[in-house]
Design a protein around this motif. Sequence first.
Motif, PDB file in Angstrom:
ATOM      1  N   ALA A 166     130.755  -6.486 -23.518  1.00  0.00           N
ATOM      2  CA  ALA A 166     130.848  -6.458 -24.980  1.00  0.00           C
ATOM      3  C   ALA A 166     131.957  -7.372 -25.484  1.00  0.00           C
ATOM      4  O   ALA A 166     131.894  -7.877 -26.612  1.00  0.00           O
ATOM      5  CB  ALA A 166     131.084  -5.028 -25.464  1.00  0.00           C
ATOM      6  N   TYR A 167     132.963  -7.596 -24.665  1.00  0.00           N
ATOM      7  CA  TYR A 167     134.077  -8.473 -25.035  1.00  0.00           C
ATOM      8  C   TYR A 167     133.765  -9.932 -24.711  1.00  0.00           C
ATOM      9  O   TYR A 167     134.025 -10.834 -25.519  1.00  0.00           O
ATOM     10  CB  TYR A 167     135.344  -8.034 -24.298  1.00  0.00           C
ATOM     11  N   ILE A 168     133.194 -10.174 -23.514  1.00  0.00           N
ATOM     12  CA  ILE A 168     133.008 -11.548 -23.036  1.00  0.00           C
ATOM     13  C   ILE A 168     131.852 -12.258 -23.735  1.00  0.00           C
ATOM     14  O   ILE A 168     131.982 -13.406 -24.184  1.00  0.00           O
ATOM     15  CB  ILE A 168     132.764 -11.557 -21.512  1.00  0.00           C
ATOM     16  N   LEU A 169     130.695 -11.596 -23.825  1.00  0.00           N
ATOM     17  CA  LEU A 169     129.478 -12.277 -24.274  1.00  0.00           C
ATOM     18  C   LEU A 169     129.598 -12.896 -25.668  1.00  0.00           C
ATOM     19  O   LEU A 169     129.249 -14.072 -25.849  1.00  0.00           O
ATOM     20  CB  LEU A 169     128.295 -11.307 -24.205  1.00  0.00           C
ATOM     21  N   PRO A 170     130.078 -12.172 -26.685  1.00  0.00           N
ATOM     22  CA  PRO A 170     130.188 -12.805 -28.010  1.00  0.00           C
ATOM     23  C   PRO A 170     131.131 -13.999 -28.021  1.00  0.00           C
ATOM     24  O   PRO A 170     130.912 -14.966 -28.760  1.00  0.00           O
ATOM     25  CB  PRO A 170     130.717 -11.669 -28.897  1.00  0.00           C
ATOM     26  N   ARG A 171     132.168 -13.951 -27.209  1.00  0.00           N
ATOM     27  CA  ARG A 171     133.144 -15.040 -27.182  1.00  0.00           C
ATOM     28  C   ARG A 171     132.601 -16.291 -26.504  1.00  0.00           C
ATOM     29  O   ARG A 171     133.152 -17.376 -26.670  1.00  0.00           O
ATOM     30  CB  ARG A 171     134.431 -14.556 -26.500  1.00  0.00           C
ATOM     31  N   LEU A 172     131.537 -16.139 -25.743  1.00  0.00           N
ATOM     32  CA  LEU A 172     130.897 -17.298 -25.122  1.00  0.00           C
ATOM     33  C   LEU A 172     129.825 -17.908 -26.015  1.00  0.00           C
ATOM     34  O   LEU A 172     129.302 -18.979 -25.704  1.00  0.00           O
ATOM     35  CB  LEU A 172     130.278 -16.893 -23.779  1.00  0.00           C
ATOM     36  N   GLY A 173     129.486 -17.205 -27.107  1.00  0.00           N
ATOM     37  CA  GLY A 173     128.476 -17.720 -28.021  1.00  0.00           C
ATOM     38  C   GLY A 173     127.192 -16.919 -28.054  1.00  0.00           C
ATOM     39  O   GLY A 173     126.284 -17.233 -28.828  1.00  0.00           O
ATOM     40  N   PHE A 174     127.087 -15.873 -27.214  1.00  0.00           N
ATOM     41  CA  PHE A 174     125.890 -15.034 -27.228  1.00  0.00           C
ATOM     42  C   PHE A 174     125.832 -14.221 -28.526  1.00  0.00           C
ATOM     43  O   PHE A 174     126.864 -13.804 -29.056  1.00  0.00           O
ATOM     44  CB  PHE A 174     125.896 -14.067 -26.040  1.00  0.00           C
ATOM     45  N   VAL A 175     124.616 -14.009 -29.017  1.00  0.00           N
ATOM     46  CA  VAL A 175     124.403 -13.176 -30.201  1.00  0.00           C
ATOM     47  C   VAL A 175     123.418 -12.066 -29.842  1.00  0.00           C
ATOM     48  O   VAL A 175     122.798 -12.083 -28.780  1.00  0.00           O
ATOM     49  CB  VAL A 175     123.867 -14.003 -31.386  1.00  0.00           C
ATOM     50  N   ASP A 176     123.276 -11.095 -30.740  1.00  0.00           N
ATOM     51  CA  ASP A 176     122.386  -9.950 -30.514  1.00  0.00           C
ATOM     52  C   ASP A 176     122.719  -9.242 -29.200  1.00  0.00           C
ATOM     53  O   ASP A 176     121.827  -8.882 -28.420  1.00  0.00           O
ATOM     54  CB  ASP A 176     120.912 -10.384 -30.509  1.00  0.00           C
ATOM     55  N   VAL A 177     124.015  -9.056 -28.950  1.00  0.00           N
ATOM     56  CA  VAL A 177     124.460  -8.395 -27.718  1.00  0.00           C
ATOM     57  C   VAL A 177     124.225  -6.893 -27.831  1.00  0.00           C
ATOM     58  O   VAL A 177     124.600  -6.263 -28.820  1.00  0.00           O
ATOM     59  CB  VAL A 177     125.953  -8.673 -27.457  1.00  0.00           C
ATOM     60  N   SER A 178     123.585  -6.324 -26.829  1.00  0.00           N
ATOM     61  CA  SER A 178     123.281  -4.894 -26.828  1.00  0.00           C
ATOM     62  C   SER A 178     123.591  -4.311 -25.460  1.00  0.00           C
ATOM     63  O   SER A 178     123.254  -4.908 -24.429  1.00  0.00           O
ATOM     64  CB  SER A 178     121.799  -4.665 -27.164  1.00  0.00           C
ATOM     65  N   LEU A 179     124.252  -3.152 -25.443  1.00  0.00           N
ATOM     66  CA  LEU A 179     124.559  -2.455 -24.202  1.00  0.00           C
ATOM     67  C   LEU A 179     123.904  -1.079 -24.222  1.00  0.00           C
ATOM     68  O   LEU A 179     123.947  -0.378 -25.239  1.00  0.00           O
ATOM     69  CB  LEU A 179     126.069  -2.295 -24.006  1.00  0.00           C
ATOM     70  N   GLU A 180     123.287  -0.697 -23.111  1.00  0.00           N
ATOM     71  CA  GLU A 180     122.673   0.618 -22.976  1.00  0.00           C
ATOM     72  C   GLU A 180     123.275   1.341 -21.777  1.00  0.00           C
ATOM     73  O   GLU A 180     123.379   0.766 -20.696  1.00  0.00           O
ATOM     74  CB  GLU A 180     121.157   0.501 -22.769  1.00  0.00           C
ATOM     75  N   ASP A 181     123.666   2.588 -21.975  1.00  0.00           N
ATOM     76  CA  ASP A 181     124.163   3.418 -20.879  1.00  0.00           C
ATOM     77  C   ASP A 181     123.054   4.356 -20.427  1.00  0.00           C
ATOM     78  O   ASP A 181     122.431   5.042 -21.251  1.00  0.00           O
ATOM     79  CB  ASP A 181     125.374   4.247 -21.324  1.00  0.00           C
ATOM     80  N   ARG A 182     122.803   4.390 -19.136  1.00  0.00           N
ATOM     81  CA  ARG A 182     121.828   5.312 -18.563  1.00  0.00           C
ATOM     82  C   ARG A 182     122.480   6.087 -17.423  1.00  0.00           C
ATOM     83  O   ARG A 182     123.290   5.536 -16.679  1.00  0.00           O
ATOM     84  CB  ARG A 182     120.608   4.552 -18.023  1.00  0.00           C
ATOM     85  N   GLN A 183     122.109   7.351 -17.299  1.00  0.00           N
ATOM     86  CA  GLN A 183     122.642   8.185 -16.227  1.00  0.00           C
ATOM     87  C   GLN A 183     121.710   8.113 -15.021  1.00  0.00           C
ATOM     88  O   GLN A 183     120.510   8.337 -15.135  1.00  0.00           O
ATOM     89  CB  GLN A 183     122.775   9.635 -16.691  1.00  0.00           C
ATOM     90  N   MET A 184     122.271   7.791 -13.861  1.00  0.00           N
ATOM     91  CA  MET A 184     121.495   7.757 -12.630  1.00  0.00           C
ATOM     92  C   MET A 184     121.825   9.001 -11.809  1.00  0.00           C
ATOM     93  O   MET A 184     122.960   9.485 -11.819  1.00  0.00           O
ATOM     94  CB  MET A 184     121.785   6.480 -11.846  1.00  0.00           C
ATOM     95  N   LEU A 185     120.827   9.511 -11.125  1.00  0.00           N
ATOM     96  CA  LEU A 185     120.936  10.816 -10.478  1.00  0.00           C
ATOM     97  C   LEU A 185     121.230  10.682  -8.987  1.00  0.00           C
ATOM     98  O   LEU A 185     120.668   9.830  -8.300  1.00  0.00           O
ATOM     99  CB  LEU A 185     119.635  11.597 -10.674  1.00  0.00           C
ATOM    100  N   PHE A 186     122.114  11.565  -8.493  1.00  0.00           N
ATOM    101  CA  PHE A 186     122.441  11.625  -7.074  1.00  0.00           C
ATOM    102  C   PHE A 186     122.527  13.093  -6.655  1.00  0.00           C
ATOM    103  O   PHE A 186     123.046  13.922  -7.403  1.00  0.00           O
ATOM    104  CB  PHE A 186     123.795  10.955  -6.782  1.00  0.00           C
ATOM    105  N   GLY A 187     122.041  13.409  -5.471  1.00  0.00           N
ATOM    106  CA  GLY A 187     122.227  14.759  -4.948  1.00  0.00           C
ATOM    107  C   GLY A 187     121.007  15.650  -5.086  1.00  0.00           C
ATOM    108  O   GLY A 187     119.887  15.189  -5.297  1.00  0.00           O
ATOM    109  N   GLU A 188     121.235  16.959  -5.011  1.00  0.00           N
ATOM    110  CA  GLU A 188     120.146  17.932  -4.969  1.00  0.00           C
ATOM    111  C   GLU A 188     120.100  18.840  -6.194  1.00  0.00           C
ATOM    112  O   GLU A 188     119.326  19.784  -6.228  1.00  0.00           O
ATOM    113  CB  GLU A 188     120.293  18.800  -3.713  1.00  0.00           C
ATOM    114  N   TRP A 189     120.922  18.569  -7.207  1.00  0.00           N
ATOM    115  CA  TRP A 189     121.056  19.514  -8.311  1.00  0.00           C
ATOM    116  C   TRP A 189     119.940  19.491  -9.352  1.00  0.00           C
ATOM    117  O   TRP A 189     119.726  20.492 -10.040  1.00  0.00           O
ATOM    118  CB  TRP A 189     122.400  19.288  -9.021  1.00  0.00           C
ATOM    119  N   PRO A 190     119.181  18.372  -9.569  1.00  0.00           N
ATOM    120  CA  PRO A 190     118.175  18.374 -10.642  1.00  0.00           C
ATOM    121  C   PRO A 190     117.109  19.455 -10.434  1.00  0.00           C
ATOM    122  O   PRO A 190     116.791  19.831  -9.300  1.00  0.00           O
ATOM    123  CB  PRO A 190     117.560  16.972 -10.553  1.00  0.00           C
ATOM    124  N   GLU A 191     116.545  19.934 -11.528  1.00  0.00           N
ATOM    125  CA  GLU A 191     115.562  21.009 -11.454  1.00  0.00           C
ATOM    126  C   GLU A 191     114.126  20.483 -11.433  1.00  0.00           C
ATOM    127  O   GLU A 191     113.285  21.021 -10.720  1.00  0.00           O
ATOM    128  CB  GLU A 191     115.753  21.966 -12.635  1.00  0.00           C
TER     129      GLU A 191
END
Length: 221
Positions: A166-191
């Motif tokens: 989010a800091y680097i891309l606009p300063r290089l000239g990129f526009v329409d910068v979008s970041l998405e956070d997704r949770q990835m699953l590890f282990g045996e806990w999901p139902e």
Amino acid sequence: MSEYILPAPTNNIESGRLDHQHEIFIRTLGSLNKAPLDTSKPLKVLDIGCGNGNWTMLSRLNTRKLTFQQASAESADSWDSLQDRFDFIHGRMIMVFVRSWPNLLKRCYDKLTPGGWIEIQDLQFPLQCLGESAVTAKCRTLQWSDGLVKGMQMAGVSPAGAMQFAYILPRLGFVDVSLEDRQMLFGEWPESEEDKELAEWGWRTSDWAREGGRGCCSRRF
């Protein structure tokens, strides 16, 4: 364009890990990529760190041919050798070898066509536990994560590269910068059965990565 610190993934264990890793990303994101590409016309696409080529082969993106070039993604000579500009540049799980995100992203910017897109799909370290689960400092997964972070820092690699976009891309000239956070699953806990399968795959890929990590540490650090 692909680079491996260890020898290229010719064995079944590493190939299987990359297959599971690919499936985890597809099912977590819901698609091969999120960039709004116009696939009604042929596109020139560059896949950085393509591994065994799962994403590259499946995406195609109306391309007419595929070319594989084994080179260092951080070498200026490698980028200078590319004759074309690209409509889409894709990278997935490349943080483990990127020592300078500003340099790499600047080279991507210079090789994009006007209106072209770049998409980076990657993890962020150290690993975190979200939700109400109680995780102590004795958790082996978090201990492994902390050890990996230290090893990456010793190699000059930033474990929190995704946090810089989010800091680097606009300063290089990129526009329409979008970041998405997704949770990835590890282990045996999901139902749910679907989440259980993804969590098992996540755990298996991290287990295989630990095997590779030992080799990486013994050779590099």
